[in-house]
Write a protein that holds these residues in place. Structure first.
Motif, PDB file in Angstrom:
ATOM      1  N   LEU A  12       0.970  -1.217   0.032  1.00 54.77           N
ATOM      2  CA  LEU A  12      -0.018  -0.093  -0.140  1.00 54.77           C
ATOM      3  C   LEU A  12       0.794   1.246  -0.025  1.00 54.77           C
ATOM      4  N   PHE A  18      -0.970   5.613  -2.675  1.00 57.93           N
ATOM      5  CA  PHE A  18      -1.227   6.190  -1.546  1.00 57.93           C
ATOM      6  C   PHE A  18      -0.833   7.729  -1.473  1.00 57.93           C
ATOM      7  N   LEU A  21      -3.879  10.023  -0.972  1.00 56.45           N
ATOM      8  CA  LEU A  21      -4.682  10.260   0.341  1.00 56.45           C
ATOM      9  C   LEU A  21      -4.085  11.442   0.961  1.00 56.45           C
ATOM     10  N   ILE A  66      -8.032   3.385  -0.337  1.00 55.66           N
ATOM     11  CA  ILE A  66      -7.311   2.137   0.274  1.00 55.66           C
ATOM     12  C   ILE A  66      -8.172   0.796   0.167  1.00 55.66           C
ATOM     13  N   SER A 101      -6.451  -1.698   6.027  1.00 56.38           N
ATOM     14  CA  SER A 101      -7.369  -0.466   5.337  1.00 56.38           C
ATOM     15  C   SER A 101      -7.939   0.412   6.121  1.00 56.38           C
ATOM     16  N   THR A 105      -6.733   4.325   7.008  1.00 55.15           N
ATOM     17  CA  THR A 105      -7.873   5.172   6.631  1.00 55.15           C
ATOM     18  C   THR A 105      -8.256   5.981   7.989  1.00 55.15           C
ATOM     19  N   SER A 141     -14.174   0.508   4.858  1.00 55.77           N
ATOM     20  CA  SER A 141     -13.330  -0.432   4.351  1.00 55.77           C
ATOM     21  C   SER A 141     -13.544  -1.867   4.223  1.00 55.77           C
TER      22      SER A 141
END
Length: 236
Positions: A12, A18, A21, A66, A101, A105, A141
């Motif tokens: 990730l 990524f 984000l 994610i 995840s 998050t 998620s």
């Protein structure tokens, strides 16, 4: 499970997605700081920034990026084969990926939500938003992870849910709020720190039960769906 967790986290943080984000949480944080520094009445900016941006956009979009990537990206590029060939029960694959995840998050969204809540009202509101946001991160998620296993276009369908169901219909059709993760988060945060800045028609008991059902239900669906995958990554 620790190995799967490590591989998921490394994959990730090593992917370009990524980097996607960072902008939204920074925008949320920047707007809250700007409004507070200009002396704008929180009643004028807090609902739009906290709910309209933070809970309606930042939280679900970060979870979407994610949640659809922790396993969906491996399915797309074929690397899921290496995991499926291991003698692991499917729940030992899904649960670590869900944990990564939801954890990433929550960590990404909780800090700007906390700061924005403190600037808008109090530390209590900041903590309420961070806590409710973390629960929302888990529910989102689980939903988006399961979505990545049942369709080849999880991002598109996820955006339809966030923008159309929660955003558009949620503002005009009150009945849809019962099936809105966003509304569960608002109800829980408002229960912890009642301020008048957060409004929803969903009750706290409904929000609590539905958050649990969504989190557990879609996790079970993801595990069951992954069992139907062959070594080639195709569903049987």
């Amino acid at each position: 499970m620790s190995t799967v967790t490590w591989i998921t986290a490394r994959g990730l943080f090593g992917r370009r997605r990524f980097l996607l984000l960072l902008p939204l949480p920074l925008v949320l944080l920047g707007l809250a700081v700007l409004c507070r520094s200009l002396g704008v009445d929180p009643r004028q900016w807090a609902p739009a920034v906290l709910v309209g941006l933070g809970l309606a956009v930042v939280l679900p979009v970060v979870a979407l990026i994610i949640g659809t990537g922790v396993l969906g990206a491996e399915i797309d590029d074929g690397t899921v084969v290496h995991i499926l060939t291991k003698p692991l029960p499917r729940w030992q694959i899904v649960l670590p990926k869900l944990a990564v995840s939801a954890g990433v998050t929550a960590a990404t969204v909780a800090v700007p939500l906390y700061v924005a809540g403190v600037l808008a009202d109090s530390v209590r509101l900041g903590l309420a938003l961070a806590f409710a946001g973390a629960l929302g991160a888990l529910a989102y998620s689980a939903f988006f992870l399961a979505l990545s296993l049942v369709t080849r276009r999880p991002v598109l369908l996820g955006l339809v849910y966030v923008l159309i169901w929660e955003g558009l219909l949620g503002n005009f059709v009150s009945g849809t709020k019962v099936l809105s993760i966003q509304q569960y988060v608002i109800a829980l945060a408002d229960r912890i720190a009642p301020t008048g800045l957060l409004e929803t028609t969903v009750s706290v008991p409904v929000a609590s039960v539905m958050t649990a059902l969504v989190s557990i239900g879609f996790t079970v669906l993801a595990i069951d769906r992954l069992r139907s995958f062959s070594v080639a990554g195709e569903t049987s």
